[in-house]
Design an enzyme around this catalytic site. Structure first.
Site, PDB file in Angstrom:
ATOM      1  N   TYR A 135       0.824  -1.218   0.000  1.00 25.39           N
ATOM      2  CA  TYR A 135       0.000   0.000   0.000  1.00 25.39           C
ATOM      3  C   TYR A 135       0.855   1.265   0.000  1.00 25.39           C
ATOM      4  O   TYR A 135       0.350   2.354  -0.282  1.00 25.39           O
ATOM      5  CB  TYR A 135      -0.945   0.036   1.213  1.00 25.39           C
ATOM      6  N   LYS A 190       2.865 -14.975   3.476  1.00 26.54           N
ATOM      7  CA  LYS A 190       2.775 -15.755   2.234  1.00 26.54           C
ATOM      8  C   LYS A 190       4.212 -16.097   1.850  1.00 26.54           C
ATOM      9  O   LYS A 190       4.676 -15.828   0.737  1.00 26.54           O
ATOM     10  CB  LYS A 190       2.033 -14.936   1.154  1.00 26.54           C
ATOM     11  N   ASP A 222      -3.759 -17.604   2.822  1.00 21.46           N
ATOM     12  CA  ASP A 222      -4.921 -18.297   2.251  1.00 21.46           C
ATOM     13  C   ASP A 222      -5.502 -19.290   3.260  1.00 21.46           C
ATOM     14  O   ASP A 222      -6.705 -19.381   3.463  1.00 21.46           O
ATOM     15  CB  ASP A 222      -4.572 -18.978   0.915  1.00 21.46           C
ATOM     16  N   ASP A 246      -5.746  -5.950   5.965  1.00 21.05           N
ATOM     17  CA  ASP A 246      -6.921  -5.271   5.422  1.00 21.05           C
ATOM     18  C   ASP A 246      -8.004  -6.308   5.092  1.00 21.05           C
ATOM     19  O   ASP A 246      -9.162  -6.178   5.487  1.00 21.05           O
ATOM     20  CB  ASP A 246      -6.494  -4.502   4.153  1.00 21.05           C
ATOM     21  N   ASP A 250     -11.608  -7.561   7.546  1.00 19.40           N
ATOM     22  CA  ASP A 250     -13.003  -7.500   7.079  1.00 19.40           C
ATOM     23  C   ASP A 250     -13.690  -8.851   7.283  1.00 19.40           C
ATOM     24  O   ASP A 250     -14.839  -8.922   7.724  1.00 19.40           O
ATOM     25  CB  ASP A 250     -13.077  -7.147   5.585  1.00 19.40           C
TER      26      ASP A 250
HETATM   27  C1  IPM Z   1      -9.405   0.062   5.838  1.00 19.91           C
HETATM   28  C2  IPM Z   1      -9.838   0.592   4.495  1.00 19.91           C
HETATM   29  C3  IPM Z   1      -8.701   1.413   3.913  1.00 19.91           C
HETATM   30  C4  IPM Z   1      -7.504   0.489   3.742  1.00 19.91           C
HETATM   31  C5  IPM Z   1      -9.002   2.145   2.598  1.00 19.91           C
HETATM   32  C6  IPM Z   1     -10.206   3.056   2.744  1.00 19.91           C
HETATM   33  C7  IPM Z   1      -7.819   2.918   2.101  1.00 19.91           C
HETATM   34  O1  IPM Z   1     -10.218  -0.452   3.662  1.00 19.91           O
HETATM   35  O2  IPM Z   1      -9.119   0.873   6.718  1.00 19.91           O
HETATM   36  O3  IPM Z   1      -9.348  -1.156   5.980  1.00 19.91           O
HETATM   37  O4  IPM Z   1      -7.395  -0.193   2.720  1.00 19.91           O
HETATM   38  O5  IPM Z   1      -6.683   0.451   4.639  1.00 19.91           O
HETATM   39 MG    MG Z   2     -10.253  -2.331   4.625  1.00 18.04          MG
END
Ligand code: IPM
Ligand code: MG
Length: 356
Positions: A135, A190, A222, A246, A250
């Site tokens: 990133y 990984k 994975d 990231d 989620d």
């Molecule tokens: C998060 C979000 C951010 C990231 C985006 C909005 C840049 O998805 O905080 O997880 O990828 O870190």
């Molecule tokens: Mg995110």
């Protein structure tokens, strides 16, 4: 104690409004200063992270952040997109350590898409490295200008990179967090394919030798994704790089019923922090009063605990959230038959009432 309040875009303003209500109800000596960020700042100032907003954040003890982003900005040059605001704040403030707890409240066991027995009592802490990895590498592609023009070539790339000190410091954070929990760390990598993550694995193992009381294991990303939905309770502290963190955070969020429940803290070496819900700006539901403010309210609690040294106030907020859930109050994302559907504002009001 000075707090920079950056509501941002989409549901950001609605959920931050509720968190501020809760903070104000605590009667602490807080100075709150609000500024624009993300798409809202782009509209007003032509940049998602105006210098004045960055300066305010740097001069504050903590930042309370809503969310940024909207599909309508997808065609902008990358440096002007709303997401660059949060990435810029993380980088400029040096917020390398991102804490994303995934806790399944007993009242919400039925809201999870997994079987209740798999998630009941779930309490995972994902620690995501936040200022390195792919990133923050060197990108090249159609939305990045080089020497003032966009290369029209038919390829794009991003570079993945980690340095020893970057891995060492996040590894220390993870082992120390594990010492306060059940003394287990899973490092996700990984290493079977990527040199960057072989290096990651080696350095985390080295640092682990300084924490003989903490058990360390390694897992490929994975497999970690699979194990998270197969047997999530086997995890305790998970430490990983920016991109894997990231994605996995989620997934872990959803185990708990709704990503609308999950707070996060991003800290630098001075314990200055940015606090934001783990979810995004959800432009599809913005302005409808249906967003869940609890992730942001719980982020404010993390802020009180980690950056403002107010652990009792933090616990009061967390207890109030527990109370409103026990009262059966649910925003649509966590609603199940037999509970009581409420709006964003009603949820915030109920937390304030429970506090008192
Ligand atoms: C998060 C979000 C951010 C990231 C985006 C909005 C840049 O998805 O905080 O997880 O990828 O870190
Ligand atoms: Mg995110």
């Amino acid at each position: 104690m000075k707090i920079a309040v950056l509501p941002g875009d989409g549901i950001g303003t609605e959920i931050v409004t509720e968190a501020l209500k809760v903070l104000k109800a605590l009667d602490l000596n807080l100075t709150l200063e609000t500024a624009l960020v993300g798409g809202a700042a782009f509209e007003a100032h032509g940049h998602p992270l105006p210098e004045s907003t960055l300066q305010l954040a740097m001069a504050s003890d903590a930042v309370l952040f809503g969310a940024v982003g909207d599909w309508k900005y997808d065609t902008l040059d990358r440096p002007l997109r709303p997401e660059q605001a949060i990435l810029g704040l993380r980088k400029n403030l040096g917020l390398f350590a991102n804490f994303r707890p995934a806790i399944c409240y007993k009242q919400l066991t039925d809201a999870s898409s997994l079987k209740p027995e798999l998630v009941a009592g779930l309490d995972i802490l994902i620690i995501r490295e936040l200022t390195g990895d792919i990133y923050f590498g060197q990108p090249r592609g159609r939305r990045i200008a080089t020497d003032g023009h966009f290369p029209g070539s038919e390829e794009a790339f991003d570079t993945m990179r980690y340095s020893r000190p970057e891995i060492e410091r996040i590894a220390h954070i993870a082992f120390q967090a594990a010492q306060k929990r059940s003394k287990r760390v899973t490092s996700v990598d990984k290493a079977n394919v990527l040199e960057t993550f072989q290096f990651w694995k080696d350095i985390v193992s080295e640092v682990g030798k300084q924490y003989p009381d903490v058990a360390l294991d390694h897992m490929y990303v994975d497999n970690a994704a699979m194990q998270l939905v197969k047997a999530p309770k086997k995890f305790d502290v998970v430490v990983t790089g920016n991109m894997f963190g990231d994605i996995l955070s989620d997934a872990a969020a959803m185990l708990t019923g709704s990503i609308g429940m999950l707070p996060s803290a991003s800290l630098n070496a001075k314990n200055q922090g940015l606090y934001e819900p783990s979810h995004g700006s959800a432009p599809d539901i913005a302005g409808q009063g249906v967003a869940n403010p609890l992730a942001t309210i719980l982020s404010a609690a993390m802020m009180l605990r980690f950056s403002l040294n107010q652990p009792e106030a933090a616990s009061r907020i967390e207890a109030a959230v527990d109370t409103v859930l026990s009262q059966g109050l649910r925003t649509p994302d966590i609603y199940s038959p037999g509970t009581n559907k409420v709006s964003t504002r009603e949820m915030g009001d109920a937390v304030v009432k429970a506090l008192k």
